[in-house]
Every structure is written in structure tokens, then in C-alpha cells.
Motif scaffolding. Structure first.
Motif, PDB file in Angstrom:
ATOM      1  N   ASN A  88       4.513  -0.458   8.909  1.00 20.21           N
ATOM      2  CA  ASN A  88       3.790  -1.577   9.127  1.00 20.21           C
ATOM      3  C   ASN A  88       3.393  -2.657   7.582  1.00 20.21           C
ATOM      4  O   ASN A  88       3.048  -3.469   7.611  1.00 20.21           O
ATOM      5  CB  ASN A  88       2.986  -1.064   9.413  1.00 20.21           C
ATOM      6  N   LEU A  89       3.899  -1.864   6.698  1.00 18.06           N
ATOM      7  CA  LEU A  89       3.362  -2.005   5.110  1.00 18.06           C
ATOM      8  C   LEU A  89       4.477  -3.241   4.099  1.00 18.06           C
ATOM      9  O   LEU A  89       5.236  -3.467   5.420  1.00 18.06           O
ATOM     10  CB  LEU A  89       3.151  -1.661   3.834  1.00 18.06           C
ATOM     11  N   PRO A  90       4.010  -4.834   4.216  1.00 16.04           N
ATOM     12  CA  PRO A  90       4.656  -5.511   3.470  1.00 16.04           C
ATOM     13  C   PRO A  90       6.183  -4.828   2.495  1.00 16.04           C
ATOM     14  O   PRO A  90       5.697  -3.885   2.209  1.00 16.04           O
ATOM     15  CB  PRO A  90       4.098  -6.497   3.132  1.00 16.04           C
ATOM     16  N   SER A  91       7.526  -5.529   2.784  1.00 17.06           N
ATOM     17  CA  SER A  91       8.224  -3.960   1.794  1.00 17.06           C
ATOM     18  C   SER A  91       8.506  -4.324   0.430  1.00 17.06           C
ATOM     19  O   SER A  91       8.404  -3.218  -0.146  1.00 17.06           O
ATOM     20  CB  SER A  91       9.480  -4.611   2.384  1.00 17.06           C
ATOM     21  N   GLU A  92       7.341  -5.364   0.335  1.00 14.72           N
ATOM     22  CA  GLU A  92       7.081  -5.452  -1.744  1.00 14.72           C
ATOM     23  C   GLU A  92       5.924  -4.732  -2.408  1.00 14.72           C
ATOM     24  O   GLU A  92       6.140  -4.501  -3.291  1.00 14.72           O
ATOM     25  CB  GLU A  92       6.763  -6.646  -1.877  1.00 14.72           C
ATOM     26  N   ALA A  93       4.981  -3.995  -1.145  1.00 15.79           N
ATOM     27  CA  ALA A  93       3.665  -3.618  -1.352  1.00 15.79           C
ATOM     28  C   ALA A  93       4.499  -2.440  -2.485  1.00 15.79           C
ATOM     29  O   ALA A  93       3.758  -1.732  -2.747  1.00 15.79           O
ATOM     30  CB  ALA A  93       2.999  -2.697   0.400  1.00 15.79           C
ATOM     31  N   ILE A  94       6.098  -1.510  -1.647  1.00 13.44           N
ATOM     32  CA  ILE A  94       5.987   0.002  -2.644  1.00 13.44           C
ATOM     33  C   ILE A  94       7.131  -0.441  -3.354  1.00 13.44           C
ATOM     34  O   ILE A  94       6.901  -0.038  -4.552  1.00 13.44           O
ATOM     35  CB  ILE A  94       6.988   0.800  -1.284  1.00 13.44           C
ATOM     36  N   ASN A  95       7.755  -1.605  -3.099  1.00  9.90           N
ATOM     37  CA  ASN A  95       9.036  -1.858  -4.368  1.00  9.90           C
ATOM     38  C   ASN A  95       9.187  -2.271  -4.892  1.00  9.90           C
ATOM     39  O   ASN A  95       9.197  -2.022  -6.254  1.00  9.90           O
ATOM     40  CB  ASN A  95      10.156  -3.041  -2.647  1.00  9.90           C
ATOM     41  N   ASP A  96       7.979  -3.091  -4.976  1.00 11.65           N
ATOM     42  CA  ASP A  96       7.342  -4.051  -5.897  1.00 11.65           C
ATOM     43  C   ASP A  96       6.296  -2.821  -7.270  1.00 11.65           C
ATOM     44  O   ASP A  96       5.782  -3.471  -8.457  1.00 11.65           O
ATOM     45  CB  ASP A  96       6.536  -5.362  -6.354  1.00 11.65           C
ATOM     46  N   LEU A  97       5.865  -1.624  -7.046  1.00  6.53           N
ATOM     47  CA  LEU A  97       5.057  -0.657  -7.470  1.00  6.53           C
ATOM     48  C   LEU A  97       6.185   0.106  -9.119  1.00  6.53           C
ATOM     49  O   LEU A  97       7.528   0.092  -8.977  1.00  6.53           O
ATOM     50  CB  LEU A  97       4.464   0.640  -6.592  1.00  6.53           C
TER      51      LEU A  97
END
Length: 249
Positions: A88-97
Motif C-alpha cells: 500500500n506504500l508508494p513504490s518509491e517509499a522504499i526504493n528511494d531509501l
């Protein structure tokens, strides 16, 4: 006769039972000691935690937490977001970390102390987590309404409804949302936002070429002055001539 023969034998057996029982108990095998707690097994048994397991392995925090868990006297509490919570998170929420930020996100879901659900009703906020940054330790806030406990990060608030495990030294609670720390996902500073564009068209400032074009040149000024001087001189001579003619007549 049969009754008379059986009765003394039964009495003898009843007399010997108290002496035989300790020997029988001593020969019985002792229960095997429980092994170390396996966090992965808890998640796999519950299901719907594949993303969390993968993130724990990628950040190498599963081994760290497992090692500390088997040696701590305070216990641990883990908040476990489900696969749906991550999806349910935007895809960039984890990928951009960055890798370090992913570690901080995982550790933000772990407290270095065992908490039962009832402990959260009276806990002192903020509750310290394993995550920290330059500003210090990152904490969680707990509130309750009746027996319902909610955990808040400053970005999201999540109810705690299901305990996957609640036995010292480890408590594991299911979450339907990912705990997003404000240190990573908080609102950006207003100074970082671009300044609004003005709808008005600024007035045109006259250029130096325009000023020079409108201003009279020095040559033309001198020309005008000399022409005016000649006109004055001619008028003076004409007037003097008329006066002289009048005298002669």
C-alpha cells in the motif's frame, strides 16, 4: 477362600506403591529444553510476511536481532507490517531509501524491551526503538481507548490488534501499516519548496539606448542656438535700418 487370598496381596501392593513411584518417576526422561527463538519461523508460520523477511535479510538485521534476542535480559518487541502494508506504500517509499535508511526503517519496528499489550496502556512516551540518527534515538508514541492500543510515529497511526507471539523474551505484533518515522518521511521544510510565480508582468524598464535615442544630441542643440542667434541679429539690423530711413526723410 478366593477373597481371603486376594486381600492380603492387594494390601501388599498398596503398601509398596509409595516406594515404587519415585523410582518410576526418576527413570522417566526429562523434557527437552526449549531451543532458541527463531524469528523467521514465527513469520513463516503466520504467513503474509514475505516482504518483511526479505527486508530483514537484505539489511542483515535478522541475524543481529536474533543474536541479541538470545542474549538479552530485557527482551524485544517487534512490530511486523504485513505484505499488504508494504504494497500500500508508494513504490518509491522504499526504493528511494539508501541502505542505511532501510536499516533505520527496520530497527524503527523493534524496541529493546519486551512489552505486552497491557504494558502499552501505561507506558511512558516516547518508547525507545533500536533506530537512531544524528538527532538521537527515534521513538514511538502509544495511546489507548479502552483496551484498544494505537501506535503513532508522527506520520501514521496504526492500531495493534493481533499478537503473533506474546511470551517473554519476545513479543511480535501484526501491523496493517508500515511505521514511517518522521525523520525519514516527515513533511519537507517550507523553505525547500519553490517560490510561487507572479501572475503580473513586470513593467519594462527603459534601456539606456531608449534614453539616448529620446535625448537631443549636443550637435543639434548647438545648431538650434546658432540659428536663433542669427534670427535675432537679422531683426536688429532690419530695425536699425528702418530707423535711419525715418530720420533721413
Amino acid at each position: 477362600m478366593a477373597l481371603t487370598t486376594t486381600t492380603p496381596l492387594a494390601l501388599i501392593l498398596l503398601t509398596l506403591i509409595p516406594f515404587l513411584t519415585p523410582q518410576i518417576q526418576a527413570q522417566a526422561p526429562a523434557p527437552a529444553p526449549s531451543g532458541p527463538i527463531n524469528i523467521t519461523t514465527i513469520f513463516e508460520k503466520a504467513g503474509q510476511y514475505n516482504f518483511l523477511i526479505r527486508l530483514l535479510n537484505e539489511t542483515q538485521q535478522l541475524t543481529q536481532i536474533q543474536t541479541q534476542l538470545n542474549s538479552t535480559s530485557e527482551g524485544f518487541t517487534i512490530f511486523a507490517p504485513t505484505d499488504n502494508a508494504f504494497q500500500n506504500l508508494p513504490s518509491e517509499a522504499i526504493n528511494d531509501l539508501s541502505d542505511q535508511q532501510k536499516v533505520q526503517l527496520i530497527l524503527y519496528h523493534v524496541t529493546p524491551k519486551y512489552y505486552s499489550l497491557s504494558d502499552f496502556l501505561t507506558v511512558s512516551n516516547p518508547v525507545r526503538t533500536q533506530a537512531s540518527g544524528k538527532e538521537g534515538n527515534w521513538g514511538l508514541h502509544f495511546t489507548s481507548q479502552g483496551n484498544q492500543v494505537n501506535v503513532s510515529t508522527g506520520v501514521v497511526t496504526v492500531p495493534i490488534n493481533n499478537a503473533l507471539r506474546q511470551q517473554f523474551p519476545l513479543a511480535v505484533y501484526q501491523l496493517d501499516k508500515v511505521l514511517l518515522p518522521s525523520e525519514l518521511f516527515g513533511a519537507k521544510s517550507p523553505s525547500s519548496s519553490p517560490a510561487p510565480k507572479s501572475s503580473k508582468t513586470p513593467s519594462k524598464t527603459p534601456s539606456s539606448s531608449d534614453v539616448e535615442r529620446d535625448a537631443p544630441s549636443p550637435a543639434s542643440s548647438k545648431k538650434d542656438d546658432s540659428a536663433a542667434g542669427r534670427n535675432v541679429g537679422f531683426g536688429f539690423v532690419a530695425g536699425l535700418g528702418l530707423i535711419c530711413m525715418g530720420v533721413l526723410l
